[in-house]
Scaffold this motif. Structure first.
Motif, PDB file in Angstrom:
ATOM      1  N   LEU A 788       0.825  -1.218   0.000  1.00 23.45           N
ATOM      2  CA  LEU A 788       0.000   0.000   0.000  1.00 23.45           C
ATOM      3  C   LEU A 788       0.857   1.265   0.000  1.00 23.45           C
ATOM      4  CD1 LEU A 788      -2.768  -1.086   2.541  1.00 23.45           C
ATOM      5  CD2 LEU A 788      -3.108  -0.601   0.110  1.00 23.45           C
ATOM      6  N   GLY A 789       2.196   1.057   0.067  1.00 15.95           N
ATOM      7  CA  GLY A 789       3.098   2.207   0.059  1.00 15.95           C
ATOM      8  C   GLY A 789       3.309   2.820   1.417  1.00 15.95           C
ATOM      9  N   ARG A 790       2.931   2.167   2.460  1.00 16.58           N
ATOM     10  CA  ARG A 790       3.064   2.697   3.823  1.00 16.58           C
ATOM     11  C   ARG A 790       4.321   2.104   4.470  1.00 16.58           C
ATOM     12  NH1 ARG A 790      -3.110   1.177   5.669  1.00 16.58           N
ATOM     13  NH2 ARG A 790      -4.240   2.467   4.120  1.00 16.58           N
ATOM     14  N   ALA A 791       5.486   2.620   4.099  1.00 15.65           N
ATOM     15  CA  ALA A 791       6.757   2.067   4.541  1.00 15.65           C
ATOM     16  C   ALA A 791       6.911   2.107   6.058  1.00 15.65           C
ATOM     17  CB  ALA A 791       7.908   2.800   3.870  1.00 15.65           C
ATOM     18  N   GLU A 792       6.559   3.231   6.686  1.00 16.45           N
ATOM     19  CA  GLU A 792       6.716   3.344   8.132  1.00 16.45           C
ATOM     20  C   GLU A 792       5.804   2.363   8.857  1.00 16.45           C
ATOM     21  OE1 GLU A 792       8.832   4.982   9.996  1.00 16.45           O
ATOM     22  OE2 GLU A 792       9.835   5.637   8.163  1.00 16.45           O
ATOM     23  N   ALA A 793       4.572   2.275   8.413  1.00 14.03           N
ATOM     24  CA  ALA A 793       3.630   1.343   9.048  1.00 14.03           C
ATOM     25  C   ALA A 793       4.100  -0.098   8.869  1.00 14.03           C
ATOM     26  CB  ALA A 793       2.235   1.522   8.448  1.00 14.03           C
ATOM     27  N   SER A 794       4.681  -0.370   7.696  1.00 17.02           N
ATOM     28  CA  SER A 794       5.183  -1.727   7.449  1.00 17.02           C
ATOM     29  C   SER A 794       6.312  -2.055   8.411  1.00 17.02           C
ATOM     30  CB  SER A 794       5.663  -1.837   6.002  1.00 17.02           C
ATOM     31  OG  SER A 794       6.229  -3.120   5.777  1.00 17.02           O
ATOM     32  N   ARG A 795       7.284  -1.120   8.575  1.00 23.57           N
ATOM     33  CA  ARG A 795       8.403  -1.371   9.488  1.00 23.57           C
ATOM     34  C   ARG A 795       7.915  -1.511  10.922  1.00 23.57           C
ATOM     35  NH1 ARG A 795      11.374   2.047   5.913  1.00 23.57           N
ATOM     36  NH2 ARG A 795      10.802   3.892   7.118  1.00 23.57           N
ATOM     37  N   ALA A 796       6.912  -0.724  11.299  1.00 23.18           N
ATOM     38  CA  ALA A 796       6.378  -0.814  12.663  1.00 23.18           C
ATOM     39  C   ALA A 796       5.796  -2.202  12.922  1.00 23.18           C
ATOM     40  CB  ALA A 796       5.315   0.254  12.887  1.00 23.18           C
ATOM     41  N   ARG A 797       5.086  -2.734  11.929  1.00 20.74           N
ATOM     42  CA  ARG A 797       4.526  -4.079  12.090  1.00 20.74           C
ATOM     43  C   ARG A 797       5.635  -5.131  12.119  1.00 20.74           C
ATOM     44  NH1 ARG A 797      -0.969  -4.777  11.759  1.00 20.74           N
ATOM     45  NH2 ARG A 797      -2.210  -3.043  10.943  1.00 20.74           N
ATOM     46  N   VAL A 798       6.679  -4.921  11.316  1.00 25.85           N
ATOM     47  CA  VAL A 798       7.808  -5.860  11.336  1.00 25.85           C
ATOM     48  C   VAL A 798       8.435  -5.876  12.727  1.00 25.85           C
ATOM     49  CG1 VAL A 798      10.141  -6.292  10.486  1.00 25.85           C
ATOM     50  CG2 VAL A 798       8.317  -5.726   8.867  1.00 25.85           C
ATOM     51  N   CYS A 799       8.626  -4.687  13.309  1.00 27.34           N
ATOM     52  CA  CYS A 799       9.219  -4.622  14.653  1.00 27.34           C
ATOM     53  C   CYS A 799       8.313  -5.300  15.677  1.00 27.34           C
ATOM     54  CB  CYS A 799       9.457  -3.160  15.051  1.00 27.34           C
ATOM     55  SG  CYS A 799      10.870  -2.417  14.214  1.00 27.34           S
ATOM     56  N   ALA A 800       7.027  -5.116  15.561  1.00 17.08           N
ATOM     57  CA  ALA A 800       6.100  -5.765  16.487  1.00 17.08           C
ATOM     58  C   ALA A 800       6.187  -7.287  16.359  1.00 17.08           C
ATOM     59  CB  ALA A 800       4.665  -5.283  16.215  1.00 17.08           C
ATOM     60  N   ALA A 801       6.267  -7.755  15.116  1.00 19.31           N
ATOM     61  CA  ALA A 801       6.394  -9.197  14.905  1.00 19.31           C
ATOM     62  C   ALA A 801       7.709  -9.726  15.473  1.00 19.31           C
ATOM     63  CB  ALA A 801       6.301  -9.515  13.410  1.00 19.31           C
ATOM     64  N   LEU A 802       8.796  -8.942  15.291  1.00 22.66           N
ATOM     65  CA  LEU A 802      10.102  -9.375  15.797  1.00 22.66           C
ATOM     66  C   LEU A 802      10.115  -9.415  17.324  1.00 22.66           C
ATOM     67  CD1 LEU A 802      12.480  -7.455  13.349  1.00 22.66           C
ATOM     68  CD2 LEU A 802      12.134  -9.935  13.476  1.00 22.66           C
ATOM     69  N   ARG A 803       9.547  -8.406  17.960  1.00 17.08           N
ATOM     70  CA  ARG A 803       9.520  -8.404  19.429  1.00 17.08           C
ATOM     71  C   ARG A 803       8.744  -9.609  19.954  1.00 17.08           C
ATOM     72  NH1 ARG A 803       8.574  -2.807  18.533  1.00 17.08           N
ATOM     73  NH2 ARG A 803      10.409  -1.553  19.077  1.00 17.08           N
ATOM     74  N   LEU A 804       7.612  -9.872  19.337  1.00 15.00           N
ATOM     75  CA  LEU A 804       6.807 -11.014  19.773  1.00 15.00           C
ATOM     76  C   LEU A 804       7.524 -12.329  19.471  1.00 15.00           C
ATOM     77  CD1 LEU A 804       4.144 -11.861  21.031  1.00 15.00           C
ATOM     78  CD2 LEU A 804       3.091 -11.774  18.760  1.00 15.00           C
ATOM     79  N   GLY A 805       8.111 -12.416  18.286  1.00  9.12           N
ATOM     80  CA  GLY A 805       8.825 -13.639  17.926  1.00  9.12           C
ATOM     81  C   GLY A 805      10.022 -13.898  18.816  1.00  9.12           C
ATOM     82  N   HIS A 806      10.745 -12.822  19.174  1.00 15.20           N
ATOM     83  CA  HIS A 806      11.898 -12.981  20.062  1.00 15.20           C
ATOM     84  C   HIS A 806      11.453 -13.442  21.441  1.00 15.20           C
ATOM     85  CE1 HIS A 806      14.697 -11.380  23.140  1.00 15.20           C
ATOM     86  NE2 HIS A 806      15.600 -11.935  22.342  1.00 15.20           N
ATOM     87  N   ARG A 807      10.381 -12.837  21.942  1.00 14.81           N
ATOM     88  CA  ARG A 807       9.897 -13.218  23.283  1.00 14.81           C
ATOM     89  C   ARG A 807       9.449 -14.668  23.328  1.00 14.81           C
ATOM     90  NH1 ARG A 807       4.817 -12.685  25.776  1.00 14.81           N
ATOM     91  NH2 ARG A 807       3.990 -11.380  24.100  1.00 14.81           N
ATOM     92  N   LEU A 808       8.854 -15.147  22.244  1.00 18.50           N
ATOM     93  CA  LEU A 808       8.302 -16.502  22.237  1.00 18.50           C
ATOM     94  C   LEU A 808       9.295 -17.548  21.739  1.00 18.50           C
ATOM     95  CD1 LEU A 808       4.749 -15.710  20.791  1.00 18.50           C
ATOM     96  CD2 LEU A 808       5.407 -15.967  23.188  1.00 18.50           C
ATOM     97  N   GLY A 809      10.343 -17.118  21.033  1.00 16.22           N
ATOM     98  CA  GLY A 809      11.290 -18.083  20.474  1.00 16.22           C
ATOM     99  C   GLY A 809      10.874 -18.591  19.110  1.00 16.22           C
ATOM    100  N   LEU A 810      10.300 -17.713  18.265  1.00 16.05           N
ATOM    101  CA  LEU A 810       9.788 -18.093  16.944  1.00 16.05           C
ATOM    102  C   LEU A 810      10.713 -17.544  15.859  1.00 16.05           C
ATOM    103  CD1 LEU A 810       6.006 -17.243  17.522  1.00 16.05           C
ATOM    104  CD2 LEU A 810       7.144 -19.440  17.846  1.00 16.05           C
ATOM    105  N   LEU A 811      11.553 -18.398  15.286  1.00 16.13           N
ATOM    106  CA  LEU A 811      12.407 -17.984  14.175  1.00 16.13           C
ATOM    107  C   LEU A 811      11.825 -18.483  12.853  1.00 16.13           C
ATOM    108  CD1 LEU A 811      14.407 -18.151  16.778  1.00 16.13           C
ATOM    109  CD2 LEU A 811      16.198 -18.044  15.046  1.00 16.13           C
ATOM    110  N   ALA A 812      11.638 -19.817  12.769  1.00 12.46           N
ATOM    111  CA  ALA A 812      11.139 -20.392  11.521  1.00 12.46           C
ATOM    112  C   ALA A 812       9.731 -19.910  11.205  1.00 12.46           C
ATOM    113  CB  ALA A 812      11.169 -21.913  11.607  1.00 12.46           C
ATOM    114  N   THR A 813       8.926 -19.678  12.225  1.00  7.40           N
ATOM    115  CA  THR A 813       7.567 -19.178  11.987  1.00  7.40           C
ATOM    116  C   THR A 813       7.605 -17.832  11.292  1.00  7.40           C
ATOM    117  OG1 THR A 813       6.519 -20.403  13.779  1.00  7.40           O
ATOM    118  CG2 THR A 813       5.491 -18.340  13.141  1.00  7.40           C
ATOM    119  N   LEU A 814       8.488 -16.923  11.750  1.00  4.78           N
ATOM    120  CA  LEU A 814       8.597 -15.619  11.108  1.00  4.78           C
ATOM    121  C   LEU A 814       9.158 -15.750   9.699  1.00  4.78           C
ATOM    122  CD1 LEU A 814       9.918 -13.377  14.031  1.00  4.78           C
ATOM    123  CD2 LEU A 814       7.571 -13.653  13.217  1.00  4.78           C
ATOM    124  N   LEU A 815      10.151 -16.607   9.545  1.00  2.78           N
ATOM    125  CA  LEU A 815      10.782 -16.774   8.237  1.00  2.78           C
ATOM    126  C   LEU A 815       9.800 -17.357   7.213  1.00  2.78           C
ATOM    127  CD1 LEU A 815      13.532 -16.275   6.940  1.00  2.78           C
ATOM    128  CD2 LEU A 815      14.189 -18.598   7.596  1.00  2.78           C
TER     129      LEU A 815
END
Length: 940
Positions: A788-815
């Protein structure tokens, strides 16, 4: 000038030209040995490949410029003169100078033999080159002078002479060495058996169309006996179709082997020995006392032992090491008596002898089975006693013994043995016995006959009321209160297996109120079944509270640990509750702790250990990717067992993603089609929905939108079969359908509706506590925002996914959240002052992606499904290899040394073997496998 082969060797090689020889490198390396070796002894019965091994070794010796003389005593006429002539001819073919001095000094006196040997060894020493003298069929030597000559050849051998003796029996001479001497190598029967890998290579060479599982089945039947392997391969070829031979299914068909055993075994036995062996063939295990009872008048235990011991030395009988099922002597004495020695017969020899046994008069055969039943019953060997009672036609006795044995085993927590025991019975034997009918329902659940199990439970529930004075006299007896509670447990397990949350809710009041007569094991089961129930209802904290707050289950005052209803299994379920939430770090810690404790405690914890290993697959997938996890499945677990939907689904998905990671999309789709058939056959709709979603994703990634839409339609039809399933595990089907719609909407460019769907599904998962799914959805939303062209919103969601994935131990799920997931994750690295924790987490994800790219060049492990309950279909190749060595009575340390494994790894595999074969101990492994073969025989 010189010949590398003696006339005898040339004849033997000419006779063997058409034979394709297997290069047995491990044995050739042992034969090569140090240069100081003076003697090699090969001792094994006919058919163990002694001559074939020497022929392949001969090729290496010739290429190494070693001279060879080959003397086959079976071809040499009796008489000292014939022997001396043949010996000099064999050595003279290498170099005439070797025998020149011997001919010149030949005089017929008392020292003629020694004079000849001295002249020959001097000639060999003067020859200079390495000389190997092979004397085959040494057991044919009868003359004392010939034996004396062979002994002197070893004792007087110069450094460049190596004497090699091959014999079917103990060498009829006393060599001047000890078996441990470094100057002598002795290879016996067990050394010459083909290993599993060698059998697979050999059969593959002769039968190119034979798969590894069929080769493993043939290897197990032949026990690595080379001649029997050759006969088995000839039988498969003769039938002009790999699947047409019973041998490839593990069935010991006697026809291809009868002539061999008659020629090489029966011809050497006395009539007394042959009758004794024929009697013993009726039993899968026997000792001298049982043999005497079976054979009848004239046979004493001492005589039977004397007759059987030589056959055990020849490998026709095997005596497994003591295990938990080894029976004690019948009568206790003041002084501790020695433990009775029990034997098992080679399965193919037994199949030939059973043909002879079946030709005996019926009355005699029934007497043998009835006698065996009595003996085994007295020793508490329930499986054997029931089998012989049925063979003797005593159905009532079989039912009584099975009921008594099942009750004893159940109370001890040995559920797998209960199932194996009751599997022997049929409906006619069970009759109106309600207790046996309950045990039969447990078997139906274990055998995946779920509809039959449900009908049995319904029928038993109809009989569960107490009998009144007005009850009809022919009415089946009612279940006692303790048996009724076991029925409740079974009903709960069936409901869990079927994802039937309505049935679980109906059963909950019964489960929470056990009757006063409920036994300890049933009460212990209540704790774990309640945990399962709350876990499947999504009440994760309640599931964990039960394991934390309720007392540890005990049976007869002892803590119950490793069985289906034990504390280890309960802790494993706590780990699963965290995994379902997505908390892989916490789940892994629990799984590892349970696994370590189960391994330390031994085979009685095999059930808990196997389930934990199955659940650990998901952790391995998250940390190391699908290829590593799939190899773990192949090497440690084998095919999904289908009994627990959660573990079966994890193993199927991981194995399939390994295929995808290796770039094998067509194979991945074929695997998913097999999985769908497998899951549909066993009514696992929740797991089936996840498999269809996986199929949908592959089709969409492969630009096959039409096929993907067809898969979505299948999912929607599946969803329509389960309307209104909140709360419960079947609600996962609706979630899967919604995930597929999200993927399709993204594919079709419907970006804003897609974002709304993602938000709704994320909210639903968050409310249920299944936050692991939210991390992947966040990355999908990030991709939509990017488009949709929303680069900042996209990065914000990526960071949210990374924080959650790191807390839970999800590497392959994110990949694996999206085809563009890695590029999306990399966009977070452009964020100024990014948290170092997230930076490092991104590096770990990149490393995992790189490792998958590196591993993709290797072939992915081939996934399998269990199509039947035969032992050969349940073991991994490594487990089958260990089972084969175990059946040769090798201790764990020797198995580890033979296979190049650690002792802990061998123990791990052994426990998996015990679990898969319903066996508790080494002796039970062989018993279980032979019971399966006997059922196949009966079916034919």
């Amino acid at each position: 000038m010189q010949s590398d082969l003696s006339p005898g060797a040339t004849a033997l090689r000419a006779r063997s030209r058409s034979r394709r020889l297997l290069v047995r490198q491990s044995l050739l390396d042992r034969l090569a040995g140090p240069g100081t070796r003076r003697c090699v002894v090969l001792r094994a019965p006919a058919g163990f490949g002694k001559s074939s091994l020497l022929l392949t070794w001969q090729r290496e010796l010739v290429s190494a410029e070693t001279d060879i003389a080959w003397l086959r005593l079976a071809d040499v006429p009796e008489g000292d003169l014939h022997f001396m002539t043949a010996l000099m001819a064999a050595l003279g073919a290498i170099d005439a100078a070797i025998t020149r001095q011997a001919v010149a000094h030949a005089r017929p006196d008392a020292y003629a033999i020694e004079r000849l040997v001295i002249a020959l060894v001097r000639g060999i020493a003067a020859h200079g080159r390495k000389v190997v003298l092979i004397v085959d069929d040494v057991h044919c030597a009868q003359s004392e002078n010939v034996l004396h000559a062979l002994q002197l050849l070893v004792e007087y051998a110069p450094p460049n002479l190596l004497c090699v003796f091959a014999s079917q029996q103990e060498l009829p001479m006393t060599l001047a060495h000890t078996p441990g001497s470094k100057t002598v190598l002795e290879l016996r029967r067990d050394d010459l058996r083909f290993s599993l890998a060698e059998s697979i290579d050999y059969l593959g060479m002769r039968l190119p169309d034979l798969d590894e599982r069929a080769a493993t089945a043939i290897h197990r039947l032949t026990e690595g006996w080379p001649a029997l392997l050759r006969l088995a391969s000839a039988d498969v070829r003769r039938r002009r179709g790999v699947q047409s031979s019973p041998l490839v299914h593990g069935v010991p068909d006697p026809e291809p082997f009868a002539a061999y055993f008659h020629a090489h075994v029966f011809s050497r036995l006395s009539a007394t020995q042959l009758r004794l062996l024929t009697c013993c063939a009726a039993a899968t295990r026997f000792n001298a006392l049982l043999c005497a009872d079976l054979a009848g008048a004239g046979y004493t235990p001492t005589l039977c032992s004397e007759l059987l011991e030589p056959l055990a030395r020849e490998g026709l009988l095997s005596s497994p090491p003591e295990g938990p099922e080894t029976p004690e002597p019948l009568e206790a004495q003041d002084a501790a008596p020695p433990r009775e020695r029990w034997w098992h017969m080679h399965p193919l020899l037994r199949s030939v002898l059973l043909t002879r046994f079946e030709a005996w008069p019926e009355a005699e055969r029934l007497r043998v089975h009835a006698t065996a039943c009595q003996v085994f019953a007295l020793r508490g060997l329930h499986h054997q006693a029931v089998r012989h009672a049925l063979a003797a036609g005593h159905r009532e006795t079989a039912a009584r013994l099975a009921e008594r044995g099942a009750a004893a085993l159940f109370t001890q927590g040995r559920m797998n043995e209960v199932i194996a025991l009751v599997r022997q019975l049929d409906a006619r034997t069970v009759g109106d016995n309600t207790n046996l009918a309950l045990w039969m329902a447990w078997v139906e659940l274990a055998d995946y006959r779920l509809d039959e199990c449900a009908r049995s439970i319904e029928r038993l529930r109809g009989q569960a009321g107490a009998i009144t004075l007005d009850s009809a006299p022919d009415r089946a007896p009612a279940l006692a209160p303790d048996m009724r509670y076991r029925l409740t447990l079974l009903s709960c397990l069936l409901a869990i297996r079927n994802d039937d949350n309505d049935a679980l809710s109906r059963l909950l009041p019964e489960l929470l109120a056990p009757p006063p007569g409920a036994d300890d094991f049933a009460l212990a089961g209540r704790r774990n079944v309640l945990t399962w129930l709350y876990l499947h209802r999504g009440e994760f904290e309640q599931a964990r509270r039960i394991q934390r707050d309720e007392p540890t289950p005990r049976v007869d005052g002892e803590p119950m640990v490793g069985t289906l209803f034990g504390s280890l299994m309960g802790r494993c379920l706590v780990g699963l509750s965290y995994a379902v939430e997505g908390q892989m770090h916490r789940a892994e810690r629990i799984y590892r702790q349970v696994l370590n404790e189960a391994q330390e405690r031994g085979a009685r914890c095999a059930e808990a250990e196997r389930l934990t290993a199955q659940l650990l697959v998901e952790v391995l997938y998250e940390q190391h990717g699908p290829l590593v996890a799939a190899r773990f499945i192949q090497e440690q677990l084998g095919a999904p067992d289908g009994l627990i939907p959660d573990t079966a689904l994890r193993m199927i998905i991981v194995s399939n993603r390994a295929q995808q990671a290796a770039g094998r999309r067509r194979e991945a789709l074929e695997h998913l089609a097999q999985a769908a058939s497998f899951l549909g056959r066993f009514g696992m709709d929740r797991a089936l929905a996840c498999v269809l979603l996986e199929q949908f994703r592959i089709q969409l990634a492969g630009k096959d939108a039409e096929a993907a839409r067809a898969s979505l339609q299948e999912l929607e039809v599946l969803q329509s079969r389960h309307p209104g399933v909140e709360p419960g595990t079947l609600r996962r089907i609706a979630d899967v359908v919604e995930q597929a719609r999200i993927w399709l909407a993204m594919h079709d460019g419907e970006l804003l509706p897609t974002l709304a769907k993602i938000e709704t599904l994320s909210h639903r998962y968050g409310q249920r506590g299944q936050i692991g799914f939210v991390a992947a959805l966040q990355l999908q939303a990030a991709e939509v925002e990017r488009r949709l062209g929303r680069a900042e919103a996209s990065r914000a969601r990526v960071c949210a996914a990374l924080r959650l994935g790191h807390r839970l131990g999800l590497l392959a799920t994110l990949l694996g959240a999206h085809d563009n997931a890695l590029e999306l994750i990399r966009t977070a690295t452009t964020i100024p002052n990014l948290d170092p924790v997230l930076s490092f987490f991104i590096e770990r994800i990149e490393a995992l992606a790189q490792s998958q790219r590196d591993a993709s060049a290797e072939p992915a492990p081939a996934p399998r499904f269990r199509d039947d309950r035969r032992p050969s279909s349940q073991l991994t190749l490594r487990e089958a290899e260990i089972a084969e060595l175990l059946l040769q009575s090798l201790p764990n340390k020797k198995i580890a040394l033979t296979l190049g494994l650690s002792l802990d790894t061998v123990k791990w595999h052994l426990k998996n073997i015990y679990m898969k074969l319903d066996a508790h101990g080494r002796s039970a492994v062989a018993q279980r496998m032979r019971q399966e073969a006997e059922r196949d025989d009966d079916g034919r």
